[in-house]
Design a protein around this motif. Sequence first.
Motif, mmCIF file in Angstrom:
data_model
loop_
_atom_site.group_PDB
_atom_site.id
_atom_site.type_symbol
_atom_site.label_atom_id
_atom_site.label_comp_id
_atom_site.label_asym_id
_atom_site.label_seq_id
_atom_site.Cartn_x
_atom_site.Cartn_y
_atom_site.Cartn_z
ATOM 1 N N UNK A 342 4.064 49.676 70.944
ATOM 2 C CA UNK A 342 3.073 50.657 70.507
ATOM 3 C C UNK A 342 2.679 50.375 69.060
ATOM 4 N N UNK A 343 1.444 50.723 68.685
ATOM 5 C CA UNK A 343 0.926 50.370 67.360
ATOM 6 C C UNK A 343 1.785 50.889 66.201
ATOM 7 N N UNK A 344 2.363 52.094 66.331
ATOM 8 C CA UNK A 344 3.158 52.610 65.212
ATOM 9 C C UNK A 344 4.415 51.779 65.004
ATOM 10 N N UNK A 345 5.096 51.389 66.082
ATOM 11 C CA UNK A 345 6.287 50.542 65.958
ATOM 12 C C UNK A 345 5.928 49.213 65.310
ATOM 13 N N UNK A 346 4.796 48.658 65.707
ATOM 14 C CA UNK A 346 4.352 47.393 65.119
ATOM 15 C C UNK A 346 4.047 47.587 63.635
ATOM 16 N N UNK A 347 3.370 48.693 63.304
ATOM 17 C CA UNK A 347 3.026 48.961 61.911
ATOM 18 C C UNK A 347 4.281 49.065 61.044
ATOM 19 N N UNK A 348 5.290 49.775 61.527
ATOM 20 C CA UNK A 348 6.537 49.900 60.773
ATOM 21 C C UNK A 348 7.211 48.539 60.604
ATOM 22 N N UNK A 349 7.193 47.733 61.651
ATOM 23 C CA UNK A 349 7.808 46.403 61.559
ATOM 24 C C UNK A 349 7.091 45.548 60.521
ATOM 25 N N UNK A 350 5.759 45.623 60.506
ATOM 26 C CA UNK A 350 5.003 44.835 59.525
ATOM 27 C C UNK A 350 5.290 45.316 58.109
ATOM 28 N N UNK A 351 5.317 46.636 57.907
ATOM 29 C CA UNK A 351 5.613 47.166 56.574
ATOM 30 C C UNK A 351 6.988 46.701 56.097
ATOM 31 N N UNK A 352 7.975 46.795 56.969
ATOM 32 C CA UNK A 352 9.315 46.356 56.601
ATOM 33 C C UNK A 352 9.327 44.857 56.309
ATOM 34 N N UNK A 353 8.587 44.083 57.099
ATOM 35 C CA UNK A 353 8.562 42.638 56.908
ATOM 36 C C UNK A 353 7.858 42.249 55.617
ATOM 37 N N UNK A 354 6.836 43.013 55.216
ATOM 38 C CA UNK A 354 6.131 42.705 53.972
ATOM 39 C C UNK A 354 7.085 42.788 52.775
ATOM 40 N N UNK A 355 7.954 43.798 52.771
ATOM 41 C CA UNK A 355 8.909 43.942 51.671
ATOM 42 C C UNK A 355 9.771 42.685 51.562
ATOM 43 N N UNK A 356 10.333 42.246 52.687
ATOM 44 C CA UNK A 356 11.156 41.048 52.672
ATOM 45 C C UNK A 356 10.362 39.807 52.329
ATOM 46 N N UNK A 357 9.120 39.727 52.813
ATOM 47 C CA UNK A 357 8.286 38.553 52.562
ATOM 48 C C UNK A 357 7.964 38.406 51.085
ATOM 49 N N UNK A 358 7.698 39.529 50.416
ATOM 50 C CA UNK A 358 7.413 39.456 48.982
ATOM 51 C C UNK A 358 8.618 38.926 48.212
ATOM 52 N N UNK A 359 9.795 39.398 48.569
ATOM 53 C CA UNK A 359 11.003 38.944 47.883
ATOM 54 C C UNK A 359 11.225 37.452 48.108
ATOM 55 N N UNK A 360 11.037 36.993 49.352
ATOM 56 C CA UNK A 360 11.232 35.575 49.657
ATOM 57 C C UNK A 360 10.182 34.724 48.944
ATOM 58 N N UNK A 361 8.933 35.151 48.978
ATOM 59 C CA UNK A 361 7.863 34.377 48.348
ATOM 60 C C UNK A 361 8.101 34.237 46.853
ATOM 61 N N UNK A 362 8.523 35.310 46.205
ATOM 62 C CA UNK A 362 8.768 35.253 44.766
ATOM 63 C C UNK A 362 9.968 34.362 44.449
ATOM 64 N N UNK A 363 11.006 34.433 45.280
ATOM 65 C CA UNK A 363 12.197 33.647 45.030
ATOM 66 C C UNK A 363 11.958 32.154 45.273
ATOM 67 N N UNK A 364 11.092 31.839 46.244
ATOM 68 C CA UNK A 364 10.931 30.457 46.657
ATOM 69 C C UNK A 364 9.728 29.752 46.035
ATOM 70 N N UNK A 365 8.824 30.498 45.437
ATOM 71 C CA UNK A 365 7.575 29.886 44.978
ATOM 72 C C UNK A 365 7.804 28.820 43.930
ATOM 73 N N UNK A 366 8.796 28.983 43.076
ATOM 74 C CA UNK A 366 9.064 27.988 42.044
ATOM 75 C C UNK A 366 9.676 26.716 42.586
ATOM 76 N N UNK A 367 10.096 26.771 43.873
ATOM 77 C CA UNK A 367 10.750 25.588 44.454
ATOM 78 C C UNK A 367 9.774 24.740 45.253
ATOM 79 N N UNK A 368 8.519 25.182 45.350
ATOM 80 C CA UNK A 368 7.568 24.448 46.181
ATOM 81 C C UNK A 368 7.200 23.130 45.526
#
Length: 368
Positions: A342-368
């Motif tokens: 259902x769309x709400x479950x998907x929306x919550x999953x995306x919101x939660x994933x964005x938080x983790x994605x930002x942390x990973x992107x910031x941590x890894x960007x200097x290693x590219x």
Amino acid sequence: MVDEAAHEAATAQVISAVFGEFGVANLAGDLPLFVNTTRAFLVGDIPLPDDPERLVIEVLEHVLLDAEVLAGIVALKRAGYRIAADDWDGTRSRDGLLPLCDVVKIDLSAVGHAALPGLIADARRLSPGVSVCVERVETAEDAGLAEAAGAVLLQGFYLDRPQTRTTRTLTASEVTCLRLLGALASEADTGELVRLVSSDPGLAMQVLRMAASPAGVGRPVASVSQAVVLLGPRKLGSWLVLVLLGGASRASREHVVAVLARAGACALLSPSSRDAAFTAGLLSAALELLGGEPADVMRDSGADPAIADAVLRGGGPVGAALQAVIAHERNDPAAALSTTHDPYTVSRAVLQAVVGARAVAEAMSDER
């Protein structure tokens, strides 16, 4: 017919999650959040977060603009909130809303190219100084038309997806990255992953460097085998996509976050096969990035048939999760409902994933 109660409940849940559970800064950085609102929010029956600098309140096209709603919008503006008219198409019954708006959003796919300049002119006549945002900008022609007509904001796939490069031959390192993603999605053993990494000396050196960095394990690594084990499938897969993004398009931080968030949301929606779903999300983004015929690119990855079916055709539980997340990215709840999510479950999953994605992107960007 719009189910107002369901829409209000879903909006309230999302706002609560954004401002309470996830945090605005973690999701949007320093960018404003555009929030679709219904009558209950506009008249104050349901409170909005007391953070007007971070929110742009979108007034949906089906909201009846009676005196109570217009008074509520005036009160919101006095409180510092910015107001946007969503899907404005020149309907005269909405003229009274325009002078209260900071942004007017026009859906190009709904109004068509020919009508756009006149609609923008009408919006500016009704509300001098208003910022016009053209939505569903999907081609260079769309973008050029919108800008020529006076739009100052654009929204659509043309802006946040890399341009397809159908004639470009993949470099050896890109092919190796793709095959590694396929191996990760197929849950290949460590020996196969080490063999693929070691087949490209430059890539092997980068994997060793990544593993030893603070974004990896933060200590010296003795071998490619040790690096692969210590990084684990998700970190290795995320880093491989960053290599592709950096080498092919010099993507923005926001695009990197979008790719990693797609993968993370797929994993959250697939609890019985998280790593495979995460990498399937990365593979789907890699297909968009690398261009060419998707089936050919997937074949080059060497992923097993079940993963290929999930990525190319939405087959199986992993494919259903991936299709649901992509439908969310495209703001297509009907497509999300056609999956098992259902769309709400998907929306919550995306919101939660964005938080983790930002942390990973910031941590890894200097290693590219």
